[in-house]
Design a protein around this motif. Structure first.
Motif, short mmCIF file in Angstrom:
data_model
loop_
_atom_site.label_atom_id
_atom_site.label_comp_id
_atom_site.label_asym_id
_atom_site.label_seq_id
_atom_site.Cartn_x
_atom_site.Cartn_y
_atom_site.Cartn_z
N ILE A 61 0.84 -1.21 0.00
CA ILE A 61 0.00 0.00 0.00
C ILE A 61 0.87 1.25 0.00
O ILE A 61 0.60 2.22 -0.72
N LYS A 62 1.94 1.24 0.80
CA LYS A 62 2.82 2.42 0.87
C LYS A 62 3.57 2.62 -0.44
O LYS A 62 3.79 3.76 -0.89
N VAL A 63 4.00 1.53 -1.09
CA VAL A 63 4.67 1.67 -2.38
C VAL A 63 3.71 2.28 -3.41
O VAL A 63 4.09 3.18 -4.18
N GLU A 64 2.47 1.79 -3.43
CA GLU A 64 1.47 2.37 -4.34
C GLU A 64 1.27 3.85 -4.05
O GLU A 64 1.11 4.66 -4.98
N PRO A 93 13.95 0.64 5.35
CA PRO A 93 13.75 1.60 4.27
C PRO A 93 12.31 2.11 4.28
O PRO A 93 11.40 1.46 4.80
N SER A 94 12.09 3.26 3.68
CA SER A 94 10.75 3.83 3.58
C SER A 94 10.11 3.34 2.30
O SER A 94 10.62 3.58 1.20
N TYR A 95 8.96 2.65 2.42
CA TYR A 95 8.28 2.13 1.24
C TYR A 95 7.68 3.26 0.40
O TYR A 95 7.61 3.16 -0.83
N VAL A 96 7.25 4.31 1.04
CA VAL A 96 6.73 5.46 0.29
C VAL A 96 7.86 6.08 -0.54
O VAL A 96 7.68 6.40 -1.72
N ALA A 97 9.04 6.27 0.11
CA ALA A 97 10.18 6.80 -0.62
C ALA A 97 10.58 5.88 -1.76
O ALA A 97 10.99 6.32 -2.85
N MET A 98 10.45 4.57 -1.54
CA MET A 98 10.76 3.60 -2.60
C MET A 98 9.82 3.80 -3.78
O MET A 98 10.25 3.83 -4.95
N GLY A 99 8.53 3.96 -3.50
CA GLY A 99 7.58 4.18 -4.58
C GLY A 99 7.85 5.48 -5.33
O GLY A 99 7.70 5.54 -6.56
N ARG A 100 8.26 6.51 -4.62
CA ARG A 100 8.57 7.78 -5.28
C ARG A 100 9.78 7.65 -6.20
O ARG A 100 9.78 8.18 -7.32
N GLU A 101 10.82 6.96 -5.73
CA GLU A 101 12.01 6.78 -6.57
C GLU A 101 11.66 6.01 -7.85
O GLU A 101 12.08 6.38 -8.96
N VAL A 102 10.87 4.95 -7.71
CA VAL A 102 10.49 4.16 -8.88
C VAL A 102 9.59 4.99 -9.80
O VAL A 102 9.69 4.92 -11.04
#
Length: 719
Positions: free
Chosen positions: A121-124, A345-354
């Motif tokens: 959910i956070k990655v999305e 790691p931050s999943y939200v930050a991961m989604g933003r980078e991708v």
């Protein structure tokens, strides 16, 4: 936890589908040829649902529970048959321009786990925040933690191929190891020309899958379990036991193997203990029984020892609620579940980078030219409520930690109001201080004015008393002269019976009572002597009070001191005070006024007698000492009284200051004035044995050739 996942050769899996795109019914496949169930009949009559129905039949029909589920679904689908037909017709209508749809970039996001995972959910969320507007994003989910198998893989591959046959994605995002493995294995049959961006995979896993094609790139992550454990031990310095909890799924076993390899580095600080693959009930019971000197670390688990499936977040929350000690986990999704926290790691930050990488690929940037971080940075996340609950050492929390659920302090929540209030209070305090200072100044001024007024009144009274004393002294001289005349007359009468020049004894023998005659003669002699002494006292008093011109003449202080002692002998006897004259030299010559020097000695000696008024009679000794020191002659008067308060040693010489209740405060002030007139100095000090000593230094009239001390003690005691 998408960094590590199950291999695709496990038990059966189920595909969860969510898409933001518009579904074209014509892109769905034909129904299953061998199906003879009610679901088959429904599929044959509703073409748009045939691919989904066939997929569900392939997966669920072999089991009895699946067949029952299909029957219930069939009945529901019959009821929705008309609605599905209408929906299919609506979808077939050219409501949108085909050219416009073709122009929209298309991105497929394939996650290896189910939709309910908080990490997914956070990655999305990060992707939604970053991917450019106007981009069509389709999201698919593989429930790889529960389902796998060759038949499942074939079904998923066929489903994705048919669904996106006419709308192929330009970019594919692979979320997790299982999604990347699936895409690499079936890329040629699915989307051979779409670049792939992977996320949520550890570098060690990527190394095992390498080499990758040039258009397969991504952002690795690393769960820093060791830093989390090290932090846990620093926050709990009394911990002696480290309990590590994992599950029974392959993902859980991979975590267990990693921990067993890395945890021995803490063996000198704690004793590690593994609880791996236990049934959930047994695990929770053992966590409740832990001693207070233990801490727990867990990444969560997908499956317990009984084969029941869990979301790692839910498993970690259950452990945190049951454990009697703090629980740490390397995930920021656990905040608020009872877990203290850890490095992750931050999943939200991961989604933003991708998302930014997807935008770059859609803009024409080559995959190998993307500037992606080597590893996504980790952040320390802590639950403040749990830190306080377990009374962890807050001083060991790093400054860079992200603290969740900590209520802001007053200054943080109301900074502007606090600054304004502080300024107002400072201004008010300054005003109050200024008013108090002004009030104090006014009081000091009023007290000084009252003191000056009192001093003037007192000085006026003293002046009047001085004039009256001079007048009284003048008046007393007359009766004293009369007494002396009467004494002379009485002596003439006593001597009248004898001839001129007769001896006193012969005169006395001529009287009827010679003894009484001699006694009368002695009385008259005493009267004459005391009368003359009183006259001398009056004369000296008038000389002191009179406005005579100062005459500086050579004086012998030893001689002057003897005169002063003779003058004060009667007063000393009345007060039962012993006067002691102790000159260190036979002569001490100065240049000064005899009367004023006498006055200095008298004032100091009377002051010494006053100081001993309340002490025992045997301690009432006043010593007047005279000695020469270089170019000066020192006069010192020592008493054995109670001494002087240190803060009054300088004030005693001020006008109208007195430590005596009935004192006028003029004596020592007059003495200082006279000493200054003779170019000397005067001071007071306390004696260690008790009492005070007043000392006067006057310039000597010449140097003394010898510096030896000759002690002459003259004592006058009360008889």
């Amino acid at each position: 936890m998408m960094s590590e996942g199950l291999a695709t050769d496990g038990s059966a899996m189920f595909l969860l589908v969510r898409s933001r795109s518009t579904v074209d019914p014509s892109r769905l496949g034909a129904r299953h040829a061998d199906s003879a169930s009610p679901l088959e009949a429904l599929a044959s009559g509703s073409r748009p649902a045939s691919a989904v129905v066939r997929f569900a039949w392939d997966v669920l029909a072999p089991s009895a529970k699946g067949a029952a589920l299909i029957s219930r679904a069939a009945r529901s689908l019959r009821c929705a048959r008309a609605l599905l037909g209408l929906l299919g017709c609506a979808l077939l209508l050219p409501s949108a321009s085909p050219a416009t749809a073709a122009e929209e970039p298309h991105v497929l996001v394939l996650f290896g786990y189910q939709r309910a995972l908080p990490a997914t959910i956070k990655v999305e969320q990060g992707l939604d925040e970053t991917i450019a507007a106007g981009t069509e994003v389709s999201v698919e989910f593989l429930d790889s933690a529960r389902f796998s198998g060759e038949s499942y893989v074939r079904s998923v591959t066929r489903f994705l191929s048919e669904k996106y046959s006419r709308r192929s994605p330009q970019v594919i995002v692979a979320g997790g190891e299982d999604a990347l493995t699936f895409l690499l294995a079936h890329r040629e049959g699915l989307f051979p020309h779409a670049p792939i961006i992977h996320l949520g995979i550890r570098p060690s896993v990527l190394a095992s899958l390498a080499p990758f094609p040039a258009d397969v790139v991504g952002i690795p992550i690393e769960f820093d379990a060791m830093r989390t454990i090290d932090l846990a031990l620093r926050l709990s310095p009394r911990a002696k036991r480290l309990v590590l909890v994992t599950g029974a799924a392959p993902w859980d076993r991979a975590w267990e193997a990693r921990l067993r390899a890395e945890v021995p580095r803490f063996a000198a600080r704690v004793t590690p203990e593994f609880l791996a693959g236990l049934p959930t009930d047994e695990l929770l019971e053992r966590l409740r029984a832990l001693d207070r000197d233990s801490i727990v670390f867990t990444p969560g688990y997908f499956r317990d020892g009984n084969g029941e499936s869990f979301i790692p977040l839910a498993a970690g929350a259950a452990m945190a609620q049951s454990a009697s000690v703090p629980v740490f986990a390397p995930s920021d999704t656990t905040m608020g579940t009872g877990i203290v926290g850890g490095y992750c790691p931050s999943y939200v930050a991961m989604g933003r980078e991708v998302g930014r990488a997807v935008n770059a690929l859609l803009d024409g940037v080559a995959a190998e030219a993307l500037e992606l971080p080597a590893v996504l940075p980790t952040t320390l996340n802590l639950d403040w409520n749990q830190v306080r609950r377990w009374r962890l050492d807050q001083d060991q929390i790093p400054d860079h930690a992200v603290i969740h659920f900590r209520e802001p302090g007053f200054l943080e929540a109301h900074r502007r109001e606090a600054i304004l209030l502080t300024v107002v209070m400072l201004l008010q305090s300054g005003l109050i201080v200024w008013l108090l200072v002004e009030r104090r100044r006014r009081r000091v001024a009023e007290q000084a004015e009252q003191k000056q007024r009192f001093a003037l009144i007192h000085a006026s009274r003293v002046s009047v008393a001085g004039e009256l004393t001079g007048s009284i002294a003048h008046e007393i001289n007359q009766p004293l002269g009369a007494i002396l005349s009467n004494t002379d007359a009485a002596e003439l009468i006593l001597g009248a019976g004898a001839g001129p020049g007769a001896a006193t004894d012969t005169e006395a023998e001529s009287w009827p009572d010679p003894a009484r005659h001699r006694e009368l003669r002695a009385i008259l002699a005493d009267i004459r002597r005391d009368d003359l002494r009183a006259s001398e006292v009056i004369r000296r008093l008038r000389a002191l009070l009179g406005k005579q011109r100062t005459e500086s003449k050579p004086l012998d202080l030893v001689e002057v001191a003897g005169e002063v002692f003779a003058l004060l002998r009667v007063e000393a006897r009345r007060r039962a005070v012993t006067l002691s004259l102790s000159p260190a030299v036979p002569r001490a010559m100065i240049l000064g006024d005899r009367v004023q020097v006498q006055q200095i000695m008298i004032i100091l000696t009377i002051n010494a007698m006053d100081a001993m008024a309340n002490v025992a009679t045997d301690r009432r000794i006043a010593v007047l000492a005279i000695e020469e020191r270089a170019r000066h002659v020192r006069i010192s008067v020592t008493d054995h009284g109670t001494g002087i308060a240190p803060e009054h040693l300088e004030q005693v010489f001020e006008s109208f200051f007195s430590t005596k209740q009935d004192g006028m405060g003029l004596g020592l002030a007059i003495a200082r004035t006279l000493v200054n007139a003779h170019h000397g100095r005067i001071w007071a000090e306390n004696v260690a044995a008790g009492g005070a000593r007043f000392q006067v230094e006057l310039p000597a009239l010449g140097r003394t050739k010898r510096n030896r001390k000759v002690s002459i003690n003259t004592r006058h005691r009360h008889e």
